[in-house]
Enzyme design. Sequence first.
Site, PDB file in Angstrom:
ATOM      1  N   ALA A  56      48.756  43.456  42.981  1.00 53.73           N
ATOM      2  CA  ALA A  56      48.868  43.475  41.519  1.00 53.73           C
ATOM      3  C   ALA A  56      48.315  42.181  40.940  1.00 53.73           C
ATOM      4  O   ALA A  56      48.320  41.137  41.596  1.00 53.73           O
ATOM      5  CB  ALA A  56      50.326  43.663  41.098  1.00 53.73           C
ATOM      6  N   ASP A  57      47.849  42.271  39.707  1.00 49.78           N
ATOM      7  CA  ASP A  57      47.388  41.089  39.000  1.00 49.78           C
ATOM      8  C   ASP A  57      47.495  41.343  37.511  1.00 49.78           C
ATOM      9  O   ASP A  57      47.398  42.493  37.056  1.00 49.78           O
ATOM     10  CB  ASP A  57      45.941  40.747  39.364  1.00 49.78           C
ATOM     11  N   GLN A  58      47.702  40.278  36.755  1.00 54.20           N
ATOM     12  CA  GLN A  58      47.786  40.397  35.299  1.00 54.20           C
ATOM     13  C   GLN A  58      46.949  39.302  34.642  1.00 54.20           C
ATOM     14  O   GLN A  58      47.034  38.136  35.029  1.00 54.20           O
ATOM     15  CB  GLN A  58      49.230  40.276  34.828  1.00 54.20           C
TER      16      GLN A  58
ATOM     17  N   ALA B 104      47.084  45.163  36.392  1.00 55.79           N
ATOM     18  CA  ALA B 104      46.448  46.046  37.375  1.00 55.79           C
ATOM     19  C   ALA B 104      47.336  46.188  38.602  1.00 55.79           C
ATOM     20  O   ALA B 104      48.027  45.248  39.002  1.00 55.79           O
ATOM     21  CB  ALA B 104      45.089  45.496  37.769  1.00 55.79           C
TER      22      ALA B 104
END
EC number: 3.6.1.-
Length: 198
Positions: free
Chosen positions: A70-72, A107
Amino acid sequence: MTTLDLILASSSRYRQAQLQSLGLAFRTAVPNIDEVALSHETPLSISRRLALSKALAVAKQCPASVVIGADQVLDLDGLPLGKPGSHDAATRQLRLLSGRVAYFHSAVSVISPRTQQVTVSTTRAVFRQLSVTQIESYLLFDRPYDTAGSAKAESLGIALLEELSSDDPSAIIGLPLIALTRLLNNIGIDPISLSKQG
């Protein structure tokens, strides 16, 4: 897959707490990747690429496992804002965001032995007009130096906002659980059936 080996490719305590809320048994691994944005990359594409890269980095070491990455990235008129890392950087971010509309691109990627999936949930955030005193008081309270955009919406950071809208209310914290559940279901993993009882 008789026994599910689920790995969260993240050291984030926020994402770990989110995944725990689904009741799934999992372990964590820290992906060693370069998170520097590429030239001409949009905030949305940065979040997608990094979520996938994190999952792939761990999956390479554990090819029989199901890996979540995950990434933001916060998007302010096309300018990517990540984790500030310091009080001064957080101050600059919140001064930029004051009175503006921004988008948090969260994401999530799921890698299994047979598939690669990635999707993005976007949250629209309208920031209040913030005074220098309000910004300083907020930062001293929440210390959101490990949070994209320097605003913890799950804490006092919600008071920085006029409006927050998304199709996945969990996305703002960093791991979009509705999207994640959909990706897991796509590969035959139902969190409701697998959740730990008691």
